[in-house]
Design a protein around this motif. Structure first.
Motif, PDB file in Angstrom:
ATOM      1  N   UNK A  13      83.988  97.735   5.038  1.00 48.79           N
ATOM      2  CA  UNK A  13      83.709  98.746   4.016  1.00 48.79           C
ATOM      3  C   UNK A  13      84.939  98.980   3.157  1.00 48.79           C
ATOM      4  N   UNK A  14      84.671  99.512   1.951  1.00 53.07           N
ATOM      5  CA  UNK A  14      85.718  99.963   1.039  1.00 53.07           C
ATOM      6  C   UNK A  14      85.542 101.449   0.808  1.00 53.07           C
ATOM      7  N   UNK A  15      86.546 102.060   0.168  1.00 57.38           N
ATOM      8  CA  UNK A  15      86.488 103.474  -0.164  1.00 57.38           C
ATOM      9  C   UNK A  15      86.650 103.631  -1.676  1.00 57.38           C
ATOM     10  N   UNK A  94      81.592 102.455   0.850  1.00 53.98           N
ATOM     11  CA  UNK A  94      80.649 101.439   0.405  1.00 53.98           C
ATOM     12  C   UNK A  94      80.927 100.185   1.219  1.00 53.98           C
ATOM     13  N   UNK A  95      79.895  99.585   1.751  1.00 55.73           N
ATOM     14  CA  UNK A  95      80.075  98.413   2.596  1.00 55.73           C
ATOM     15  C   UNK A  95      80.565  97.224   1.774  1.00 55.73           C
ATOM     16  N   UNK A  98      77.618  95.766   0.177  1.00 57.05           N
ATOM     17  CA  UNK A  98      77.171  96.660  -0.895  1.00 57.05           C
ATOM     18  C   UNK A  98      78.083  96.592  -2.102  1.00 57.05           C
ATOM     19  N   UNK A  99      79.377  96.431  -1.852  1.00 55.58           N
ATOM     20  CA  UNK A  99      80.347  96.330  -2.947  1.00 55.58           C
ATOM     21  C   UNK A  99      80.103  95.061  -3.764  1.00 55.58           C
ATOM     22  N   UNK A 100      79.884  93.942  -3.068  1.00 58.65           N
ATOM     23  CA  UNK A 100      79.606  92.686  -3.764  1.00 58.65           C
ATOM     24  C   UNK A 100      78.292  92.761  -4.541  1.00 58.65           C
ATOM     25  N   UNK A 101      77.293  93.411  -3.942  1.00 55.68           N
ATOM     26  CA  UNK A 101      75.998  93.544  -4.622  1.00 55.68           C
ATOM     27  C   UNK A 101      76.121  94.404  -5.862  1.00 55.68           C
TER      28      UNK A 101
END
Length: 297
Positions: A13-15, A94-95, A98-101
């Protein structure tokens, strides 16, 4: 957050740091972005309904305008709803997937927006500089073809950006200093040498953006030359008001920025203002909206 180097396999995940850390500003930001999102969706939806319900507006120009409105709706829906949910739930996570999407869809709609503006500039060039041949050239099959080409070029561009980010082997941080996953910011988080990735990204951006800007500049230069040859001042005003005032104002506002505050301008403000630009500057759209609203009420 651990700022040490992290293998990509361990990044789940990212923040998203968003616009502000101040808790007192969060309700204000929530109300502001929710209002802007609803105004954008409603305004673009009204344009689509007005154009599709009025047979007089079933022309190439308004065909592309409808698709631009659809693109603006998708463009803002990629980033703002996630930001609203994050503020509401007090979570910035954000996963990785999910970030790549989000990045892929955001780039797709952003490129589609710019490509449609280029196509619309070409449409106005033909309408003003070659009015006798315009109905023959800009036929429905060509309009659909241009739309499909715009989509596939934008899809290719978004996948190239995705591929560049996927090639990053590790990240030195997981904090993204924006409210959405920006590919340029993800490259800055890479812990290894990404010179090749940067070269590819800037090369693709230069080719893609240069082609669009060149097309728009060429179209409007020819339009300007034709308008200046119009003997009637009323004719000149009509040409400017139906073309330059509408499309050029949108084209100028679609250049990306790097920081979070400036990102709001092209991810939120521009899609929100487009319906007002079109409805206020275009008499046909205003008449169609009035007819549509009178029918519904």
């Amino acid at each position: 957050v651990n700022n040490t180097e992290t293998n990509k396999e361990n990044v789940l995940k990212f923040f998203l740091l968003g616009l502000s850390d101040d808790p007192e500003l969060q309700p204000l930001l929530l109300g502001l972005f929710l209002s802007m999102y609803l105004v954008t969706m409603l305004g673009n939806l009204l344009i689509i309904l007005a154009v599709t319900s009025d047979s007089h507006l079933h022309t190439p120009m308004y065909f592309f305008l409808c698709n631009l409105s659809l693109t603006d709706m998708g463009f803002i829906s990629t980033t703002v709803p996630k930001m609203i949910v994050n503020i509401q739930t007090h979570s910035r996570v954000i996963s990785y997937a999910g970030c790549l999407t989000q990045m892929s869809i955001f780039t797709l709609f952003g490129c589609m927006d710019s490509t449609l503006l280029t196509v619309m500039a070409y449409d106005r060039f033909l309408a003003i500089c070659h009015p006798l041949h315009y109905p023959v050239i800009m036929n429905p099959p060509l309009c659909c073809f241009l739309l499909l080409v715009s989509f596939f070029i934008s899809l290719l561009d978004s996948q190239v950006h995705n591929w560049i980010v996927i090639q990053i082997p590790c990240f030195k941080d997981v904090d993204i200093s924006n409210f959405f996953c920006d590919p340029s910011l993800l490259l800055k988080l890479a812990c290894s040498d990404i010179l090749t990735n940067n070269i590819v990204m800037y090369f693709v951006g230069a080719v893609y953006g240069g082609t669009q800007v060149s097309g728009i500049i060429f179209s409007y230069t020819r339009i300007l030359s034709s308008v200046l040859r119009v003997s009637s001042s009323g004719g000149r005003y009509k040409a400017f008001s139906t073309c330059l005032g509408v499309y050029l104002s949108s084209a100028v506002s679609h250049f990306p920025r790097k920081d979070a505050v400036a990102s709001v301008l092209y991810t939120v403000v521009t899609p929100m203002l487009n319906p007002f630009i079109y409805s206020l500057r275009n008499r046909d759209i205003k008449r169609a909206m009035n007819r549509f609203l009178s029918k519904t009420t």
